[in-house]
Design a protein around this motif. Structure first.
Motif, PDB file in Angstrom:
ATOM      1  N   ARG A  31       0.710  -1.222  -0.137  1.00 40.73           N
ATOM      2  CA  ARG A  31      -0.001   0.062   0.254  1.00 40.73           C
ATOM      3  C   ARG A  31       0.816   1.282   0.136  1.00 40.73           C
ATOM      4  NH1 ARG A  31      -4.972  -2.193   3.577  1.00 40.73           N
ATOM      5  NH2 ARG A  31      -6.315  -2.756   1.503  1.00 40.73           N
ATOM      6  N   THR A  32       2.018   1.203  -0.471  1.00 42.85           N
ATOM      7  CA  THR A  32       2.897   2.312  -0.715  1.00 42.85           C
ATOM      8  C   THR A  32       3.377   2.561  -2.210  1.00 42.85           C
ATOM      9  OG1 THR A  32       4.777   0.872  -0.295  1.00 42.85           O
ATOM     10  CG2 THR A  32       3.879   2.072   1.585  1.00 42.85           C
ATOM     11  N   VAL A  33       4.013   3.712  -2.621  1.00 40.46           N
ATOM     12  CA  VAL A  33       4.329   3.836  -3.826  1.00 40.46           C
ATOM     13  C   VAL A  33       5.709   2.987  -3.846  1.00 40.46           C
ATOM     14  CG1 VAL A  33       5.324   5.448  -5.632  1.00 40.46           C
ATOM     15  CG2 VAL A  33       3.416   6.110  -4.160  1.00 40.46           C
ATOM     16  N   GLY A  34       5.758   2.050  -4.944  1.00 45.98           N
ATOM     17  CA  GLY A  34       7.109   1.471  -4.924  1.00 45.98           C
ATOM     18  C   GLY A  34       7.772   1.598  -6.391  1.00 45.98           C
ATOM     19  N   THR A  35       8.217   0.510  -6.675  1.00 46.01           N
ATOM     20  CA  THR A  35       9.180   0.473  -8.060  1.00 46.01           C
ATOM     21  C   THR A  35       7.822   0.575  -9.316  1.00 46.01           C
ATOM     22  OG1 THR A  35      10.622  -1.206  -7.283  1.00 46.01           O
ATOM     23  CG2 THR A  35      10.653  -0.786  -9.459  1.00 46.01           C
ATOM     24  N   PRO A  36       8.154   1.594 -10.117  1.00 47.20           N
ATOM     25  CA  PRO A  36       7.327   1.418 -11.297  1.00 47.20           C
ATOM     26  C   PRO A  36       7.199   0.343 -12.108  1.00 47.20           C
ATOM     27  CG  PRO A  36       9.026   3.539 -11.131  1.00 47.20           C
ATOM     28  CD  PRO A  36       9.511   2.445 -10.343  1.00 47.20           C
ATOM     29  N   PHE A  37       6.179   0.110 -12.426  1.00 45.24           N
ATOM     30  CA  PHE A  37       5.695  -1.233 -13.267  1.00 45.24           C
ATOM     31  C   PHE A  37       4.987  -0.922 -14.222  1.00 45.24           C
ATOM     32  CE2 PHE A  37       2.026  -0.762 -10.196  1.00 45.24           C
ATOM     33  CZ  PHE A  37       1.222  -1.309 -11.194  1.00 45.24           C
ATOM     34  N   ARG A  38       4.871  -1.689 -15.507  1.00 44.98           N
ATOM     35  CA  ARG A  38       4.062  -1.713 -16.555  1.00 44.98           C
ATOM     36  C   ARG A  38       2.811  -2.795 -16.508  1.00 44.98           C
ATOM     37  NH1 ARG A  38       0.622  -1.359 -19.898  1.00 44.98           N
ATOM     38  NH2 ARG A  38       0.934  -1.553 -22.055  1.00 44.98           N
ATOM     39  N   LYS A  39       3.110  -3.808 -15.647  1.00 44.18           N
ATOM     40  CA  LYS A  39       2.338  -4.984 -15.998  1.00 44.18           C
ATOM     41  C   LYS A  39       2.604  -5.739 -14.512  1.00 44.18           C
ATOM     42  CE  LYS A  39       0.222  -7.451 -19.105  1.00 44.18           C
ATOM     43  NZ  LYS A  39       0.061  -8.436 -20.134  1.00 44.18           N
ATOM     44  N   ARG A  40       1.678  -6.024 -13.845  1.00 47.11           N
ATOM     45  CA  ARG A  40       1.510  -6.854 -12.470  1.00 47.11           C
ATOM     46  C   ARG A  40       0.539  -7.662 -12.347  1.00 47.11           C
ATOM     47  NH1 ARG A  40       1.867  -2.983  -7.311  1.00 47.11           N
ATOM     48  NH2 ARG A  40       4.214  -3.171  -7.813  1.00 47.11           N
ATOM     49  N   LYS A  41       0.761  -9.123 -12.169  1.00 49.02           N
ATOM     50  CA  LYS A  41       0.065 -10.308 -12.045  1.00 49.02           C
ATOM     51  C   LYS A  41       0.120 -10.975 -10.736  1.00 49.02           C
ATOM     52  CE  LYS A  41      -1.693 -13.969 -14.843  1.00 49.02           C
ATOM     53  NZ  LYS A  41      -1.792 -14.685 -16.168  1.00 49.02           N
ATOM     54  N   TYR A  42      -0.991 -11.333 -10.047  1.00 49.58           N
ATOM     55  CA  TYR A  42      -1.135 -12.097  -9.020  1.00 49.58           C
ATOM     56  C   TYR A  42      -2.175 -13.060  -9.299  1.00 49.58           C
ATOM     57  CZ  TYR A  42       0.711 -13.441  -4.283  1.00 49.58           C
ATOM     58  OH  TYR A  42       0.958 -14.212  -3.368  1.00 49.58           O
ATOM     59  N   ALA A  43      -1.799 -14.478  -8.710  1.00 44.39           N
ATOM     60  CA  ALA A  43      -2.959 -15.276  -8.555  1.00 44.39           C
ATOM     61  C   ALA A  43      -3.628 -15.469  -7.212  1.00 44.39           C
ATOM     62  CB  ALA A  43      -2.428 -16.647  -9.211  1.00 44.39           C
ATOM     63  N   PHE A  44      -4.685 -15.391  -6.916  1.00 49.90           N
ATOM     64  CA  PHE A  44      -5.336 -15.431  -5.520  1.00 49.90           C
ATOM     65  C   PHE A  44      -6.138 -16.701  -5.403  1.00 49.90           C
ATOM     66  CE2 PHE A  44      -4.797 -11.140  -6.356  1.00 49.90           C
ATOM     67  CZ  PHE A  44      -4.450 -10.714  -5.238  1.00 49.90           C
ATOM     68  N   ALA A  45      -6.047 -17.321  -4.182  1.00 49.09           N
ATOM     69  CA  ALA A  45      -6.916 -18.506  -3.976  1.00 49.09           C
ATOM     70  C   ALA A  45      -8.450 -18.015  -3.873  1.00 49.09           C
ATOM     71  CB  ALA A  45      -6.664 -19.253  -2.513  1.00 49.09           C
ATOM     72  N   GLY A  46      -9.166 -18.629  -4.464  1.00 49.08           N
ATOM     73  CA  GLY A  46     -10.803 -18.280  -4.501  1.00 49.08           C
ATOM     74  C   GLY A  46     -11.448 -18.494  -3.169  1.00 49.08           C
ATOM     75  N   LEU A  47     -11.075 -17.585  -2.044  1.00 50.57           N
ATOM     76  CA  LEU A  47     -11.614 -17.741  -0.868  1.00 50.57           C
ATOM     77  C   LEU A  47     -12.006 -16.141  -0.399  1.00 50.57           C
ATOM     78  CD1 LEU A  47      -8.747 -19.623   1.015  1.00 50.57           C
ATOM     79  CD2 LEU A  47     -10.749 -20.467   0.375  1.00 50.57           C
ATOM     80  N   PRO A  48     -13.273 -15.942  -0.054  1.00 50.46           N
ATOM     81  CA  PRO A  48     -13.691 -14.708   0.230  1.00 50.46           C
ATOM     82  C   PRO A  48     -12.745 -13.833   1.347  1.00 50.46           C
ATOM     83  CG  PRO A  48     -15.486 -16.183   0.128  1.00 50.46           C
ATOM     84  CD  PRO A  48     -14.168 -17.040   0.239  1.00 50.46           C
TER      85      PRO A  48
END
Length: 187
Positions: A31-48
């Motif tokens: 939740r902070t400004v970090g390294t600039p990126f063009r694309k970011r992807k993450y897989a989440f378990a399907g848990l509420p």
């Protein structure tokens, strides 16, 4: 006489949310400004129960933008993630959905890819409920989430493939003409 024993009836374990984050991706959730990126992807378990991590991922992805932009991007992205959990096989045991953020010169695009619909569905694009005619007592699956995305994102759509759905939206950095800026706070 039967004795109630909570430790025997509970089959849930509490683990820190941070244990779901791969160490080399920790900066995706800071939740902070970090390294600039063009694309970011993450897989989440399907848990509420992982929605706080989803919101941290979305908020961090938009960390360098205004407070309104961060809030709106996180809100709309959470709707796509909730839909993946509620309406797709991504919520089945061991399944996932992924969120991909593409950051461009004029805005950010978020794509949510799930494991396919839980209920049989013909191929074709999703539709959104018109929020101006939505009844207050409309039930789950009424299209309210996509209605929100449709009303507040610049563009949105999907690949029309119910076996492996990709739903996306684009939100421009300039919110000047976005309906979001016309919502007045309580006075």
């Amino acid at each position: 006489m039967s004795v109630f024993s909570p430790e025997l009836t509970s089959r849930e374990a509490t683990v820190p949310l941070a244990s779901f984050i791969k160490p080399f991706h920790a900066h995706y959730f800071s939740r902070t400004v970090g390294t600039p990126f063009r694309k970011r992807k993450y897989a989440f378990a399907g848990l509420p129960s992982l929605m706080p991590l989803v919101r941290a991922f979305l908020d961090t992805s938009a960390a360098e933008r205004s407070t309104d932009y961060r809030y709106l991007f996180t809100l709309l992205g959470s709707e796509l993630a909730n839909n993946a959990i509620a309406h797709s096989l991504s919520s089945e045991h061991g399944q996932t959905y992924s969120l991909t953020v593409d950051r461009g010169a004029n805005g950010m695009t978020l794509t949510c890819q799930d494991q396919g619909t839980r209920n049989p569905m013909a191929p074709g694009p999703l539709t959104a409920t018109d929020l101006t005619t939505l009844a207050p007592d409309a039930g789950p699956g009424s299209g309210r989430g996509l209605g929100l995305v449709s009303a507040l994102a610049d563009r949105w759509g999907d690949n029309g493939n119910p076996k492996f759905r990709q739903v996306w939206f684009h939100l421009s950095y300039d919110l000047t003409h976005n309906p979001w800026t016309q919502i007045e706070g309580e006075q």
